[in-house]
Every structure is written in structure tokens, then in C-alpha cells.
Design a protein around this motif. Sequence first.
Motif, PDB file in Angstrom:
ATOM      1  N   HIS A 161       0.841  -1.198   0.000  1.00 55.24           N
ATOM      2  CA  HIS A 161       0.000   0.000   0.000  1.00 55.24           C
ATOM      3  C   HIS A 161       0.875   1.245   0.000  1.00 55.24           C
ATOM      4  N   LEU A 162       1.900   1.234   0.854  1.00 55.32           N
ATOM      5  CA  LEU A 162       2.783   2.399   0.944  1.00 55.32           C
ATOM      6  C   LEU A 162       3.481   2.650  -0.382  1.00 55.32           C
ATOM      7  N   GLU A 163       4.009   1.613  -1.003  1.00 56.40           N
ATOM      8  CA  GLU A 163       4.675   1.805  -2.292  1.00 56.40           C
ATOM      9  C   GLU A 163       3.691   2.302  -3.354  1.00 56.40           C
ATOM     10  N   THR A 164       2.482   1.749  -3.370  1.00 54.85           N
ATOM     11  CA  THR A 164       1.469   2.188  -4.334  1.00 54.85           C
ATOM     12  C   THR A 164       1.131   3.660  -4.135  1.00 54.85           C
ATOM     13  N   ILE A 165       0.968   4.069  -2.889  1.00 53.98           N
ATOM     14  CA  ILE A 165       0.635   5.468  -2.600  1.00 53.98           C
ATOM     15  C   ILE A 165       1.787   6.379  -3.000  1.00 53.98           C
ATOM     16  N   LEU A 166       3.008   5.997  -2.662  1.00 52.77           N
ATOM     17  CA  LEU A 166       4.160   6.826  -3.045  1.00 52.77           C
ATOM     18  C   LEU A 166       4.249   6.969  -4.562  1.00 52.77           C
ATOM     19  N   ARG A 167       4.043   5.876  -5.287  1.00 55.20           N
ATOM     20  CA  ARG A 167       4.075   5.952  -6.750  1.00 55.20           C
ATOM     21  C   ARG A 167       2.963   6.853  -7.274  1.00 55.20           C
ATOM     22  N   THR A 189       9.980   5.546  -6.523  1.00 51.91           N
ATOM     23  CA  THR A 189      10.190   4.579  -5.443  1.00 51.91           C
ATOM     24  C   THR A 189      11.413   3.701  -5.685  1.00 51.91           C
ATOM     25  N   THR A 190      12.095   3.429  -4.591  1.00 47.92           N
ATOM     26  CA  THR A 190      13.232   2.524  -4.544  1.00 47.92           C
ATOM     27  C   THR A 190      12.879   1.484  -3.501  1.00 47.92           C
ATOM     28  N   PRO A 191      12.732   0.227  -3.870  1.00 47.50           N
ATOM     29  CA  PRO A 191      12.348  -0.781  -2.876  1.00 47.50           C
ATOM     30  C   PRO A 191      13.373  -0.897  -1.749  1.00 47.50           C
ATOM     31  N   ALA A 192      12.880  -0.998  -0.540  1.00 47.49           N
ATOM     32  CA  ALA A 192      13.746  -1.223   0.613  1.00 47.49           C
ATOM     33  C   ALA A 192      14.105  -2.705   0.659  1.00 47.49           C
ATOM     34  N   PRO A 193      15.364  -3.036   0.947  1.00 48.92           N
ATOM     35  CA  PRO A 193      15.740  -4.447   1.048  1.00 48.92           C
ATOM     36  C   PRO A 193      14.937  -5.193   2.116  1.00 48.92           C
ATOM     37  N   THR A 194      14.560  -4.506   3.193  1.00 42.41           N
ATOM     38  CA  THR A 194      13.749  -5.099   4.263  1.00 42.41           C
ATOM     39  C   THR A 194      12.557  -4.175   4.478  1.00 42.41           C
ATOM     40  N   PRO A 195      11.456  -4.334   3.719  1.00 39.21           N
ATOM     41  CA  PRO A 195      10.363  -3.373   3.799  1.00 39.21           C
ATOM     42  C   PRO A 195       9.463  -3.502   5.029  1.00 39.21           C
ATOM     43  N   VAL A 196       9.588  -4.625   5.771  1.00 40.39           N
ATOM     44  CA  VAL A 196       8.723  -4.847   6.937  1.00 40.39           C
ATOM     45  C   VAL A 196       9.597  -5.179   8.144  1.00 40.39           C
ATOM     46  N   LEU A 197       9.366  -4.464   9.231  1.00 41.44           N
ATOM     47  CA  LEU A 197      10.043  -4.745  10.496  1.00 41.44           C
ATOM     48  C   LEU A 197       8.992  -5.171  11.515  1.00 41.44           C
ATOM     49  N   SER A 198       9.219  -6.282  12.161  1.00 41.17           N
ATOM     50  CA  SER A 198       8.320  -6.717  13.226  1.00 41.17           C
ATOM     51  C   SER A 198       8.715  -6.005  14.513  1.00 41.17           C
ATOM     52  N   PRO A 199       7.735  -5.532  15.294  1.00 35.58           N
ATOM     53  CA  PRO A 199       8.079  -4.922  16.584  1.00 35.58           C
ATOM     54  C   PRO A 199       8.869  -5.870  17.483  1.00 35.58           C
ATOM     55  N   ARG A 200       8.689  -7.166  17.301  1.00 33.28           N
ATOM     56  CA  ARG A 200       9.452  -8.151  18.086  1.00 33.28           C
ATOM     57  C   ARG A 200      10.920  -8.200  17.653  1.00 33.28           C
ATOM     58  N   ALA A 201      11.177  -7.766  16.433  1.00 32.06           N
ATOM     59  CA  ALA A 201      12.525  -7.880  15.877  1.00 32.06           C
ATOM     60  C   ALA A 201      13.178  -6.511  15.727  1.00 32.06           C
ATOM     61  N   THR A 202      12.867  -5.612  16.625  1.00 32.04           N
ATOM     62  CA  THR A 202      13.434  -4.276  16.483  1.00 32.04           C
ATOM     63  C   THR A 202      14.563  -4.034  17.474  1.00 32.04           C
ATOM     64  N   ASP A 203      15.393  -5.078  17.665  1.00 29.36           N
ATOM     65  CA  ASP A 203      16.593  -4.844  18.454  1.00 29.36           C
ATOM     66  C   ASP A 203      17.520  -3.962  17.626  1.00 29.36           C
ATOM     67  N   GLY A 204      18.514  -3.425  18.247  1.00 30.57           N
ATOM     68  CA  GLY A 204      19.390  -2.459  17.594  1.00 30.57           C
ATOM     69  C   GLY A 204      19.983  -2.917  16.285  1.00 30.57           C
ATOM     70  N   ASP A 205      20.483  -4.153  16.230  1.00 27.50           N
ATOM     71  CA  ASP A 205      21.154  -4.622  15.024  1.00 27.50           C
ATOM     72  C   ASP A 205      20.205  -4.740  13.836  1.00 27.50           C
ATOM     73  N   ARG A 206      19.026  -5.287  14.049  1.00 29.23           N
ATOM     74  CA  ARG A 206      18.080  -5.459  12.933  1.00 29.23           C
ATOM     75  C   ARG A 206      17.584  -4.117  12.412  1.00 29.23           C
ATOM     76  N   VAL A 207      17.276  -3.210  13.309  1.00 28.89           N
ATOM     77  CA  VAL A 207      16.824  -1.878  12.892  1.00 28.89           C
ATOM     78  C   VAL A 207      17.951  -1.154  12.167  1.00 28.89           C
ATOM     79  N   THR A 208      19.139  -1.179  12.750  1.00 31.80           N
ATOM     80  CA  THR A 208      20.275  -0.505  12.123  1.00 31.80           C
ATOM     81  C   THR A 208      20.527  -1.051  10.730  1.00 31.80           C
ATOM     82  N   THR A 209      20.491  -2.368  10.580  1.00 27.20           N
ATOM     83  CA  THR A 209      20.703  -2.974   9.268  1.00 27.20           C
ATOM     84  C   THR A 209      19.621  -2.532   8.284  1.00 27.20           C
ATOM     85  N   ALA A 210      18.356  -2.571   8.707  1.00 24.34           N
ATOM     86  CA  ALA A 210      17.250  -2.196   7.812  1.00 24.34           C
ATOM     87  C   ALA A 210      17.349  -0.734   7.373  1.00 24.34           C
ATOM     88  N   VAL A 211      17.595   0.178   8.308  1.00 30.43           N
ATOM     89  CA  VAL A 211      17.652   1.596   7.917  1.00 30.43           C
ATOM     90  C   VAL A 211      18.927   1.903   7.141  1.00 30.43           C
TER      91      VAL A 211
END
Length: 177
Positions: free
Chosen positions: A133-139, A145-167
Motif C-alpha cells: 500500500h505504501l509503495e502504491t501510494i508513493l508511486r 520509489t526505490t524498494p527497501a531491502p527489508t520493507p517490513v520490520l516486526s516490533p518483536r525484531a526491532t533490536d538495535g542490530d536489525r533496525v540498524t541494518t534495515a535503515v
Amino acid sequence: MPQPLPQPLARHRTLVLSGSLRTGAVTTRVAHAAVAQDGPAHEVVLATGLDQLPLFNEDLDTDPAPPGVAALRAQVTSAGSLLVLSPVNNASISAALKNALDWLSRPRDDSPLAGKPATGLVVGYHSHGAEDHLETILRATGARTTPAPTPVLSPRATDGDRVTTAVTQALAALHTA
């Protein structure tokens, strides 16, 4: 004859739009993690004022624009790219983010989003396609649009390393866009 001094490289500026208005939200923490990636070649700043926007109404879409709208448009105009973050709300993006994107998509012929490189990340236990939905709206707004390598982050998986890698990956994709 003296050689000219090398010119410093211009910093690429990425504006982070967070669709969560809650101070302690996981999406807000992800936004701050992105801002922490600010460096010599890549400036990363957090957009302000999304909580000050009126609900989109074409009757209010005047020249000059309402002050909050004008301020947000100026922030987007000054950026080289956008990192757009949203919590997953009822299988889509947040109403606050959708409202901001509606305002930013105007004026239709001179939108600050037109041609702007953008990528999105959504934060939720189950995305239910919110990243699409977000990509469709941005387009639809005219962003490039440039696809993000990790477009979805789970709140359970938002430790520092995973968030840092995704951003870091999302910002790198924008920097080369």
C-alpha cells in the motif's frame, strides 16, 4: 600554476517521514535510528509537523497553503530523498502518514514529491500488505520509489542490530537512487 583545491562532496539529504505520532512508538524509534545514521556524506533529518496538519480538504488547498502544510512541503523540497516509515494500522499505513502524503501530492502539477526518490518501511506484527500500500501510494504521488531491502520490520525484531541494518540498507538504496 597551483592546482584548485578539491571541492567537498555535497551531503545527500534524506528526510524521514514517520507515520506514528506517538513519542514512544516503535516506528518513532526506527525513525530515530535512521537519523542516527547521519554522517559526512549523508544527512538524515526527521520531518516535523505531521501532527499539525489539518485533514486533507481541497477547500483548504489554497495559495498560500496552510502554515503546517507549507512547512512540510518546504522540508520535502529541501531533501534529496525520503525514507517513509509507518506502523501497520488495519492492514495499511497510518492515517497521519496518508494525510501527509495527500497534502504533499499537491499541487498536482508541482508536487514536492514529484520525481523524489523514496523508499518505505512498515512496522507491524503482520504487515497484511501494508508495505505494498505504501509503495502504491508513493508511486501515485509521483515519487520515484526505490524498494527497501527489508520493507517490513516486526516490533518483536526491532533490536538495535536489525533496525540498524534495515535503515542502513534503505538509506544506501536512496543514496544511490
